[in-house]
Each structure stands twice: as C-alpha cells, then as structure tokens.
Design a protein around this motif. Structure first.
Motif, PDB file in Angstrom:
ATOM      1  N   ALA A  98       0.842  -1.198   0.000  1.00 52.32           N
ATOM      2  CA  ALA A  98       0.000   0.000   0.000  1.00 52.32           C
ATOM      3  C   ALA A  98       0.882   1.254   0.000  1.00 52.32           C
ATOM      4  O   ALA A  98       0.563   2.242  -0.667  1.00 52.32           O
ATOM      5  N   GLU A  99       2.006   1.189   0.709  1.00 55.57           N
ATOM      6  CA  GLU A  99       2.919   2.337   0.770  1.00 55.57           C
ATOM      7  C   GLU A  99       3.541   2.623  -0.599  1.00 55.57           C
ATOM      8  O   GLU A  99       3.632   3.784  -1.015  1.00 55.57           O
ATOM      9  N   ASP A 100       3.976   1.560  -1.278  1.00 56.43           N
ATOM     10  CA  ASP A 100       4.535   1.735  -2.627  1.00 56.43           C
ATOM     11  C   ASP A 100       3.493   2.338  -3.561  1.00 56.43           C
ATOM     12  O   ASP A 100       3.785   3.247  -4.339  1.00 56.43           O
ATOM     13  N   GLN A 101       2.278   1.823  -3.456  1.00 55.20           N
ATOM     14  CA  GLN A 101       1.206   2.303  -4.326  1.00 55.20           C
ATOM     15  C   GLN A 101       0.916   3.781  -4.068  1.00 55.20           C
ATOM     16  O   GLN A 101       0.718   4.559  -4.992  1.00 55.20           O
ATOM     17  N   LYS A 102       0.915   4.174  -2.802  1.00 55.89           N
ATOM     18  CA  LYS A 102       0.665   5.573  -2.442  1.00 55.89           C
ATOM     19  C   LYS A 102       1.741   6.486  -3.017  1.00 55.89           C
ATOM     20  O   LYS A 102       1.449   7.575  -3.516  1.00 55.89           O
ATOM     21  N   LYS A 103       2.992   6.048  -2.986  1.00 58.89           N
ATOM     22  CA  LYS A 103       4.090   6.841  -3.555  1.00 58.89           C
ATOM     23  C   LYS A 103       3.859   7.083  -5.047  1.00 58.89           C
ATOM     24  O   LYS A 103       4.055   8.194  -5.536  1.00 58.89           O
ATOM     25  N   LEU A 104       3.461   6.050  -5.757  1.00 50.57           N
ATOM     26  CA  LEU A 104       3.217   6.180  -7.199  1.00 50.57           C
ATOM     27  C   LEU A 104       2.017   7.088  -7.469  1.00 50.57           C
ATOM     28  O   LEU A 104       2.029   7.887  -8.408  1.00 50.57           O
ATOM     29  N   TYR A 105       1.003   6.972  -6.633  1.00 48.51           N
ATOM     30  CA  TYR A 105      -0.179   7.832  -6.743  1.00 48.51           C
ATOM     31  C   TYR A 105       0.207   9.296  -6.517  1.00 48.51           C
ATOM     32  O   TYR A 105      -0.185  10.185  -7.277  1.00 48.51           O
ATOM     33  N   ASP A 106       1.003   9.539  -5.483  1.00 48.14           N
ATOM     34  CA  ASP A 106       1.429  10.898  -5.165  1.00 48.14           C
ATOM     35  C   ASP A 106       2.277  11.510  -6.279  1.00 48.14           C
ATOM     36  O   ASP A 106       2.247  12.730  -6.479  1.00 48.14           O
ATOM     37  N   ARG A 107       3.004  10.674  -7.004  1.00 49.79           N
ATOM     38  CA  ARG A 107       3.811  11.145  -8.146  1.00 49.79           C
ATOM     39  C   ARG A 107       2.959  11.349  -9.401  1.00 49.79           C
ATOM     40  O   ARG A 107       3.452  11.860 -10.398  1.00 49.79           O
ATOM     41  N   GLY A 108       1.692  10.911  -9.360  1.00 47.64           N
ATOM     42  CA  GLY A 108       0.802  11.087 -10.502  1.00 47.64           C
ATOM     43  C   GLY A 108       0.926  10.026 -11.572  1.00 47.64           C
ATOM     44  O   GLY A 108       0.412  10.191 -12.668  1.00 47.64           O
ATOM     45  N   ASP A 146      -4.733   4.963  -5.117  1.00 48.53           N
ATOM     46  CA  ASP A 146      -3.992   5.481  -3.966  1.00 48.53           C
ATOM     47  C   ASP A 146      -3.477   4.388  -3.032  1.00 48.53           C
ATOM     48  O   ASP A 146      -2.713   4.659  -2.118  1.00 48.53           O
ATOM     49  N   GLY A 147      -3.913   3.151  -3.252  1.00 48.89           N
ATOM     50  CA  GLY A 147      -3.442   2.036  -2.438  1.00 48.89           C
ATOM     51  C   GLY A 147      -4.287   1.741  -1.222  1.00 48.89           C
ATOM     52  O   GLY A 147      -4.121   0.706  -0.584  1.00 48.89           O
ATOM     53  N   VAL A 148      -5.227   2.643  -0.883  1.00 50.34           N
ATOM     54  CA  VAL A 148      -6.090   2.436   0.285  1.00 50.34           C
ATOM     55  C   VAL A 148      -7.555   2.468  -0.140  1.00 50.34           C
ATOM     56  O   VAL A 148      -8.234   1.452  -0.129  1.00 50.34           O
ATOM     57  N   LYS A 149      -8.037   3.646  -0.520  1.00 49.08           N
ATOM     58  CA  LYS A 149      -9.433   3.763  -0.958  1.00 49.08           C
ATOM     59  C   LYS A 149      -9.633   3.086  -2.315  1.00 49.08           C
ATOM     60  O   LYS A 149     -10.663   2.479  -2.562  1.00 49.08           O
ATOM     61  N   ARG A 150      -8.658   3.238  -3.163  1.00 50.57           N
ATOM     62  CA  ARG A 150      -8.707   2.610  -4.484  1.00 50.57           C
ATOM     63  C   ARG A 150      -7.429   1.791  -4.656  1.00 50.57           C
ATOM     64  O   ARG A 150      -6.346   2.340  -4.824  1.00 50.57           O
ATOM     65  N   LYS A 151      -7.583   0.476  -4.579  1.00 46.48           N
ATOM     66  CA  LYS A 151      -6.428  -0.411  -4.655  1.00 46.48           C
ATOM     67  C   LYS A 151      -6.082  -0.761  -6.090  1.00 46.48           C
ATOM     68  O   LYS A 151      -6.943  -0.834  -6.957  1.00 46.48           O
ATOM     69  N   TYR A 210      -4.407  -3.410  -8.928  1.00 46.52           N
ATOM     70  CA  TYR A 210      -4.267  -4.847  -9.169  1.00 46.52           C
ATOM     71  C   TYR A 210      -2.870  -5.326  -8.777  1.00 46.52           C
ATOM     72  O   TYR A 210      -2.668  -6.506  -8.483  1.00 46.52           O
ATOM     73  N   HIS A 211      -1.899  -4.419  -8.742  1.00 45.14           N
ATOM     74  CA  HIS A 211      -0.549  -4.779  -8.309  1.00 45.14           C
ATOM     75  C   HIS A 211      -0.544  -5.238  -6.853  1.00 45.14           C
ATOM     76  O   HIS A 211       0.244  -6.098  -6.483  1.00 45.14           O
ATOM     77  N   GLN A 212      -1.413  -4.680  -6.035  1.00 48.20           N
ATOM     78  CA  GLN A 212      -1.440  -5.011  -4.617  1.00 48.20           C
ATOM     79  C   GLN A 212      -1.932  -6.432  -4.349  1.00 48.20           C
ATOM     80  O   GLN A 212      -1.616  -7.000  -3.317  1.00 48.20           O
ATOM     81  N   SER A 213      -2.680  -6.995  -5.292  1.00 47.47           N
ATOM     82  CA  SER A 213      -3.153  -8.377  -5.135  1.00 47.47           C
ATOM     83  C   SER A 213      -2.316  -9.360  -5.952  1.00 47.47           C
ATOM     84  O   SER A 213      -2.606 -10.552  -5.972  1.00 47.47           O
ATOM     85  N   GLY A 214      -1.298  -8.852  -6.635  1.00 43.38           N
ATOM     86  CA  GLY A 214      -0.453  -9.723  -7.442  1.00 43.38           C
ATOM     87  C   GLY A 214      -1.045 -10.062  -8.800  1.00 43.38           C
ATOM     88  O   GLY A 214      -0.587 -10.981  -9.468  1.00 43.38           O
ATOM     89  N   ASN A 215      -2.053  -9.307  -9.211  1.00 44.37           N
ATOM     90  CA  ASN A 215      -2.734  -9.589 -10.473  1.00 44.37           C
ATOM     91  C   ASN A 215      -2.414  -8.571 -11.564  1.00 44.37           C
ATOM     92  O   ASN A 215      -3.208  -8.365 -12.477  1.00 44.37           O
TER      93      ASN A 215
END
Length: 129
Positions: free
Chosen positions: A45-55, A60-65, A67-72
């Motif tokens: 979730a932290e990695d995803q948030k970093k990418l979201y923050d960079r645009g 965002d990794g929390v409210k909107r996950k 597919y990378h977070q589930s390995g898909n």
C-alpha cells in the motif's frame, strides 16, 4: 530470442503464477526485449501511495487499490539498443504479443493499460480474477 534478467524475475515475486508463466513464454519471441521496472510487480500500500502521489497511478493504495497489490498486475519497459524505452510503438508491439500469447497458450485475457479509456498506462497489464 530473449529471456528475463535475474532482476526482472525478482521483481515478479509474489504475482500470480499464471502471469509469470505468460511473461516467461512471451519474452522468448517478443518483437522487442523487455524487463520489469522497479514497482512493476507486487506492491505494498505504501509503494502504491508513492506512485499515486507522483501522478503515475490513479490508485492510492487504500481507498482505491491497484491490481498490483493483489499480485494480479505487472508493468514492463521495452529494452531497445541496450537501454530502457517507454516509447508507445515499442510497448504496443510487445503488449499485443503478450496478449496473444496469454490467449493462445493460457486461455487468459489480459487487460492492457494502453487500451484504458481514461488513463493511458502503456507499461501496465492486469488479469481479472
């Protein structure tokens, strides 16, 4: 004839094994060599948030996950003339090849980010489970 580097294989740890099989089969006769970038495989979730923050992601990794977070999901870059390429024509050629291999050899339909309607994401592939 191409093959994944050790680093690209490591970056795929934790993703859906059918995706790994598709990638391994696809790279052999891909129109261009390719690899897996940092954060191109499983993400926290932290990695995803970093990418979201960079645009570079709409998730965002929390409210909107992602597919990378589930390995898909996985991302690629083209490797052309001994360097990474993010050019559309390289990535689209590889993408269509990967989709064809997935369908013909694994009976899997991969969704490619270059076909997204609202957010063009040409390095991205995902499988819906």
């Amino acid at each position: 004839m191409y093959k994944l580097s050790k680093r690209s294989r490591e970056r795929l740890e934790g993703i859906n094994t059918v995706l790994i099989d598709i990638i391994e089969k696809s790279i052999v006769n891909s129109p261009y060599d390719f690899g897996i970038p940092k954060y191109g495989g499983l993400r926290t979730a932290e990695d995803q948030k970093k990418l979201y923050d960079r645009g570079v992601s709409k998730c965002d990794g929390v409210k909107r996950k992602s597919y990378h977070q589930s390995g898909n999901a996985f991302d690629i870059y083209a490797y052309v003339n001994k360097k990474a390429s993010w050019e559309k024509h390289h990535l689209e050629s590889i993408a269509r090849h990967i989709q064809q291999i997935a369908k013909e050899h694994f009976n899997v339909s991969l969704r490619w980010g270059g076909d997204f309607k609202t957010f063009y994401d040409s390095p991205h592939f995902e499988i819906r489970t």
